[in-house]
Design an enzyme around this catalytic site. Structure first.
Site, PDB file in Angstrom:
ATOM      1  N   ASN A 219       4.915 -12.642  -8.399  1.00  0.00           N
ATOM      2  CA  ASN A 219       4.288 -11.427  -8.925  1.00  0.00           C
ATOM      3  C   ASN A 219       5.324 -10.638  -9.705  1.00  0.00           C
ATOM      4  OD1 ASN A 219       5.584  -9.356  -7.134  1.00  0.00           O
ATOM      5  ND2 ASN A 219       4.628 -10.646  -5.571  1.00  0.00           N
ATOM      6  N   PHE A 332       3.031   0.025   1.321  1.00  0.00           N
ATOM      7  CA  PHE A 332       2.738   0.376  -0.065  1.00  0.00           C
ATOM      8  C   PHE A 332       1.421  -0.284  -0.426  1.00  0.00           C
ATOM      9  CE2 PHE A 332       6.118   2.260  -2.816  1.00  0.00           C
ATOM     10  CZ  PHE A 332       7.002   2.616  -1.813  1.00  0.00           C
ATOM     11  N   LYS A 350      -4.484  -1.961   8.495  1.00  0.00           N
ATOM     12  CA  LYS A 350      -3.151  -2.477   8.801  1.00  0.00           C
ATOM     13  C   LYS A 350      -2.437  -1.660   9.878  1.00  0.00           C
ATOM     14  CE  LYS A 350      -2.514  -4.922   4.487  1.00  0.00           C
ATOM     15  NZ  LYS A 350      -1.629  -5.996   4.065  1.00  0.00           N
TER      16      LYS A 350
HETATM   17  O1  PMT Z   1       9.322  -3.703  -7.344  1.00  0.00           O
HETATM   18  P1  PMT Z   1       8.953  -2.763  -8.479  1.00  0.00           P
HETATM   19  O2  PMT Z   1       8.938  -3.457  -9.821  1.00  0.00           O
HETATM   20  O3  PMT Z   1       9.789  -1.510  -8.477  1.00  0.00           O
HETATM   21  O4  PMT Z   1       7.446  -2.290  -8.273  1.00  0.00           O
HETATM   22  C1  PMT Z   1       7.101  -1.521  -7.157  1.00  0.00           C
HETATM   23  C2  PMT Z   1       5.821  -2.041  -6.482  1.00  0.00           C
HETATM   24  C3  PMT Z   1       4.636  -1.760  -7.390  1.00  0.00           C
HETATM   25  C4  PMT Z   1       5.933  -3.543  -6.172  1.00  0.00           C
HETATM   26  C5  PMT Z   1       5.718  -1.328  -5.085  1.00  0.00           C
HETATM   27  O5  PMT Z   1       5.818   0.022  -5.303  1.00  0.00           O
HETATM   28  C6  PMT Z   1       4.425  -1.692  -4.364  1.00  0.00           C
HETATM   29  O6  PMT Z   1       3.365  -1.187  -4.623  1.00  0.00           O
HETATM   30  N1  PMT Z   1       4.548  -2.615  -3.382  1.00  0.00           N
HETATM   31  C7  PMT Z   1       3.435  -3.137  -2.633  1.00  0.00           C
HETATM   32  C8  PMT Z   1       2.751  -4.201  -3.419  1.00  0.00           C
HETATM   33  C9  PMT Z   1       1.745  -4.926  -2.581  1.00  0.00           C
HETATM   34  O7  PMT Z   1       1.984  -6.013  -2.132  1.00  0.00           O
HETATM   35  O8  PMT Z   1       0.687  -4.248  -2.288  1.00  0.00           O
HETATM   36  P2  PMT Z   1      -0.552  -4.835  -1.430  1.00  0.00           P
HETATM   37  O9  PMT Z   1      -1.588  -3.808  -1.611  1.00  0.00           O
HETATM   38  O10 PMT Z   1      -0.829  -6.251  -1.833  1.00  0.00           O
HETATM   39  O11 PMT Z   1      -0.014  -4.837   0.056  1.00  0.00           O
HETATM   40  C10 PMT Z   1      -0.155  -3.719   0.921  1.00  0.00           C
HETATM   41  C11 PMT Z   1       1.011  -3.648   1.884  1.00  0.00           C
HETATM   42  O12 PMT Z   1       0.958  -4.784   2.762  1.00  0.00           O
HETATM   43  C12 PMT Z   1       2.370  -3.671   1.230  1.00  0.00           C
HETATM   44  O13 PMT Z   1       3.216  -2.799   1.938  1.00  0.00           O
HETATM   45  C13 PMT Z   1       2.829  -5.108   1.402  1.00  0.00           C
HETATM   46  O14 PMT Z   1       4.265  -5.172   1.506  1.00  0.00           O
HETATM   47  C14 PMT Z   1       2.161  -5.505   2.718  1.00  0.00           C
HETATM   48  N2  PMT Z   1       1.826  -6.923   2.805  1.00  0.00           N
HETATM   49  C15 PMT Z   1       0.979  -7.502   1.915  1.00  0.00           C
HETATM   50  C16 PMT Z   1       0.634  -8.831   2.057  1.00  0.00           C
HETATM   51  C17 PMT Z   1       1.175  -9.558   3.134  1.00  0.00           C
HETATM   52  N3  PMT Z   1       0.888 -10.847   3.302  1.00  0.00           N
HETATM   53  N4  PMT Z   1       2.015  -8.965   3.993  1.00  0.00           N
HETATM   54  C18 PMT Z   1       2.340  -7.660   3.858  1.00  0.00           C
HETATM   55  O15 PMT Z   1       3.109  -7.127   4.652  1.00  0.00           O
END
Ligand code: PMT
Length: 425
Positions: A219, A332, A350
């Site tokens: 990603n 996030f 979560k």
């Molecule tokens: O890295 P940069 O270029 O500075 O950009 C920042 C960012 C946009 C990546 C960051 O600020 C951000 O939004 N990170 C979370 C991205 C993400 O994976 O979002 P999500 O909505 O898919 O996941 C929600 C949360 O669950 C996140 O905290 C993620 O770390 C966590 N997750 C997701 C999937 C998974 N299998 N396990 C997780 O723990």
């Protein structure tokens, strides 16, 4: 945050190596400048190896030599004094240790005959000097007068300690301990220490899931947001464990770094350190799916290709499930539509204390940008943090995380509640 350590020519010059390490433990990025005399006591290579930066040894740094042999040349090769002074201008403090009587005299009268003395005149950052010299030199009226001049101009003096001196005499003149110099630097930088005692586990970057030995599903995360949080937390006194997927960034100084590639590796790294953490911040962009069976060999091109995916481990949910009562869990969310509604779902599903919501469809923010704009979402509040640099935002996010630790009554008393948009039940 960058600081410059100036080393002048006294026997205590070797102790500057320990000071550099101590400053790095505070997550400070250290650039060393040495006078010609300092190079007689210790080599630039020592400092270049410790800091990862070529040491500035003169007004006219040559592309080869200068004692930095063995350290990669900086892009651009030959650098002029002007380049260096400009670069040094970004430093937040100039610390001189040891500062000899000669150097104090030059600073006091404004002689600029080498890089360090020129930088002293050019910088607008706070200056901290830690003198070290023979006791008679230290007590000489000329030195006392120079110190008074410097103090009257706002230079912070970290006085030497009493003890046995290299010249064989006993008395004041021994370089102050690194801890005392670091404390003076932190005070000048006015760094907050409000995360002291916390162990902050931050995840950053984008995980990669193998398709075959040469391809992966990834990603657009650069890691900038997570690294900014790790750096800010370290600078505010926390111990920081940075679990990082591949990025092109240099990890912030003073963090314990656990590099990982895939979601499974990230999960294992997070779980193996979870018992140490008091705050978990999951800024990483984690793959939700991975190819069920990655190919052993590079896939050959032959018509349409169908891959079967399986869900990855949900690390955030597992962290929330295994949390200790005092632990704060922050996720996030990167959303492209209806960010708050989707993030609210993630918050409850979560089990996190808060979700930092990015609208990644917004131009100029989010993935790979130096700027970001988010909403800090808890069960009861939605705090808008408008567009700013990721470094500034990291501080604001940590402020909000710490506010979760404070009883609601204290938050109300401090007036912080007025800046929060209360969410309807
Ligand atoms: O890295 P940069 O270029 O500075 O950009 C920042 C960012 C946009 C990546 C960051 O600020 C951000 O939004 N990170 C979370 C991205 C993400 O994976 O979002 P999500 O909505 O898919 O996941 C929600 C949360 O669950 C996140 O905290 C993620 O770390 C966590 N997750 C997701 C999937 C998974 N299998 N396990 C997780 O723990």
């Amino acid at each position: 945050m960058k600081v410059i350590v100036g080393v002048s020519g006294g026997i205590a010059a070797y102790k500057a190596a320990e000071l550099v390490r101590a400053l790095q433990r505070q997550a400070l990025d250290v650039q060393v400048v040495m006078t010609a005399a300092a190079q007689r006591f210790i080599t630039p290579l020592t400092f270049a190896s410790l800091t990862g930066h070529r040491v500035i040894t003169g007004l006219w740094t040559e592309p080869e030599g200068g004692g930095n042999e063995g350290v990669a040349a900086e892009p651009g090769g030959f650098r002029s004094a002007i380049d260096h002074i400009e670069e040094a201008g970004s430093a937040k403090a100039l610390v001189v240790a040891p500062a000899t009587a000669n150097l104090l005299a030059k600073f006091a009268v404004g002689i600029a005959d080498d890089f360090l003395t020129t930088l002293y005149l050019a910088t607008t950052a706070p200056v901290i000097v830690a003198p070290a010299m023979n006791v008679n030199m230290w007590e000489h009226p000329a030195t006392r007068a120079n110190l008074e001049v410097l103090q009257s101009r706002g230079v912070k003096i970290v006085p030497p300690e009493k003890g046995y001196l290299a010249c064989g005499m006993t008395g004041s003149g021994r370089l102050a301990e690194p801890a005392a110099i670091v404390q003076a630097v932190l005070a000048q930088l006015q760094m907050r220490n409000d995360l002291a005692g916390e162990v902050v586990l931050v995840t950053a970057g984008g995980t990669r899931e193998a398709i075959d030995p040469v391809r992966y599903l990834g990603n657009r995360s650069s890691g900038k947001m997570g690294y900014a949080i790790a750096e800010a937390a370290r600078q505010r006194g926390a111990r920081v464990i940075l679990v990082t997927a591949p990025t092109s960034l240099r990890p912030p100084a003073g963090c314990e770094v656990a590099p990982v590639v895939s979601t499974a590796e990230m999960r294992d790294a997070v779980m193996s350190r979870l018992h140490e953490a008091t705050i978990v911040i999951k800024a990483a962009a984690v793959a939700d799916y991975r190819p069920r069976i990655p190919a052993d060999q590079k896939l050959k091109r032959s018509g349409p290709l169908t891959l079967e995916f399986e869900p990855t481990e949900d690390i955030l949910s597992e962290v929330a499930l295994r949390r200790r009562p005092e632990m704060l869990v922050i996720g996030f969310a990167a959303e492209t539509q209806d960010p708050l509604a989707h993030a609210r779902g993630k918050l409850s599903r979560k089990g996190a204390d808060a979700i930092v919501v990015n609208d990644v469809s917004r131009p100029g923010t989010g993935f790979d940008s130096d700027r970001n704009a988010v909403t800090f979402l808890t069960a009861n509040t939605a705090i808008e943090l408008p567009e700013m640099t990721k470094k500034e935002l990291a501080e604001r996010i940590l402020d909000e995380v710490l506010a979760l630790r404070r009883p609601a009554s204290l938050v109300a008393e401090s007036g912080l509640v007025s800046s929060r948009a209360e969410e309807p039940e």
